[in-house]
Design an enzyme around this catalytic site. Structure first.
Site, mmCIF file in Angstrom:
data_model
loop_
_atom_site.group_PDB
_atom_site.id
_atom_site.type_symbol
_atom_site.label_atom_id
_atom_site.label_comp_id
_atom_site.label_asym_id
_atom_site.label_seq_id
_atom_site.Cartn_x
_atom_site.Cartn_y
_atom_site.Cartn_z
ATOM 1 C CG ASP A 188 -0.704 0.653 -4.933
ATOM 2 O OD1 ASP A 188 -1.668 0.463 -4.171
ATOM 3 O OD2 ASP A 188 0.487 0.694 -4.535
ATOM 4 C CE1 TYR A 189 -3.019 -7.190 -3.828
ATOM 5 C CE2 TYR A 189 -5.154 -6.353 -3.126
ATOM 6 C CZ TYR A 189 -4.293 -7.414 -3.340
ATOM 7 O OH TYR A 189 -4.707 -8.688 -3.071
ATOM 8 C CB THR A 190 -7.774 -2.073 -5.858
ATOM 9 O OG1 THR A 190 -7.696 -2.241 -4.442
ATOM 10 C CG2 THR A 190 -9.167 -2.431 -6.322
#
Length: 269
Positions: free
Chosen positions: A174-176
């Site tokens: 999700d962050y990437t």
């Protein structure tokens, strides 16, 4: 020379502005990497707006250490109206527009590989949360700051990214994904705003030793990453902050749409 005259003289010369003449907004600027960035700008002589959401005490303590030069202001970066009010308050307080924006705030995320969602567990809610904090929030901050940058005839926007989409040593999906989208916006905004004297760049770190977000990272992960870098150590928040100052300084006046990776040489290009 007053602030308005300094802006006019510098921007008419070469679309650059010394750090000491800049009004800088650092989102999430009270703790961890944000505090390192805020401190670096303050030590360079800039006036700095230290944005925070819940870290009131940390923001006030940092601002108090630089009286007259720093201002702590609360706003949830996910709220576009709050960002507009934040920029308006900063402009009124310092009597000049925000010229430099660092999109640093990281919303509700911890770098703990053991606790991350795997590919078959990743949810729409997790993706939405990260896109809201790392894509929509920076867009809202840019849009809030743009009128002042246009008034000044000068602007520097520095987005904080990650090396994980080049080298997903831990696949934080999700962050990437959100940070990869922010890199795309960095490049399209650079093209859109360049004719107005506004440069847009990204600084991408690896795992930093240590911030609030990386506090949950096991020591052996830090050691593993350090062993794979040419410098044989993990990058510090202060080292990444130095790169942010480069993109805000006159030294980078000819640079826009770029992504500088600051991770001790772990990722090449």
């Amino acid at each position: 020379m007053n602030a308005r005259t300094a802006i006019d003289a510098a921007t008419s010369a070469n679309s650059s502005l010394p750090l000491k003449d800049q009004l800088v907004l650092v989102t999430g600027g009270a703790r961890g990497l944000g505090a390192a960035i805020s401190t670096a700008f303050l030590k360079a002589g800039a006036q700095v707006v230290i944005n925070y959401n819940s870290s009131f005490q940390a923001a006030e303590e940092l601002a108090d250490a630089f009286p007259g030069q720093a201002l702590a202001l609360q706003a949830d970066v996910r709220d576009a109206d709050a960002l507009k009010a934040l920029v308006a308050a900063a402009t009124e307080h310092f009597g000049r527009p925000v010229t430099t924006l660092v999109n640093n705030a990281l919303v509700d995320f911890s770098f703990n590989g053991d606790a991350r969602s795997k590919a078959d567990e990743l949810s729409a809610e997790e993706l939405t949360a990260q896109f809201t904090g790392s894509v929509l929030a920076p867009v809202g901050a840019i849009q809030a700051a743009l009128p002042g940058m246009r008034q000044a005839g000068f602007g520097r926007i520095i987005n904080i990214g990650t090396n994980l989409f080049q080298h997903p040593v831990v696949p934080y999906h999700d962050y990437t994904a959100a940070k990869a989208a922010l890199l795309s916006l960095t490049r399209t905004f650079a093209d859109d705003l360049g004719p107005e004297g506004i440069n847009v760049n990204m600084v991408s770190g690896g795992l930093l030793r240590t911030t609030d977000a990386s506090a949950a990272t096991p020591a052996e992960v830090f050691d593993l990453i350090a062993s794979g870098t040419p410098l044989r150590r993990v990058t510090s928040p202060a080292e990444l902050a130095d790169a942010v100052l480069f993109f805000a300084s006159p030294l980078s006046r000819g640079v826009t749409g770029q992504n500088l990776i600051v991770d001790g040489g772990l990722v090449k290009g």
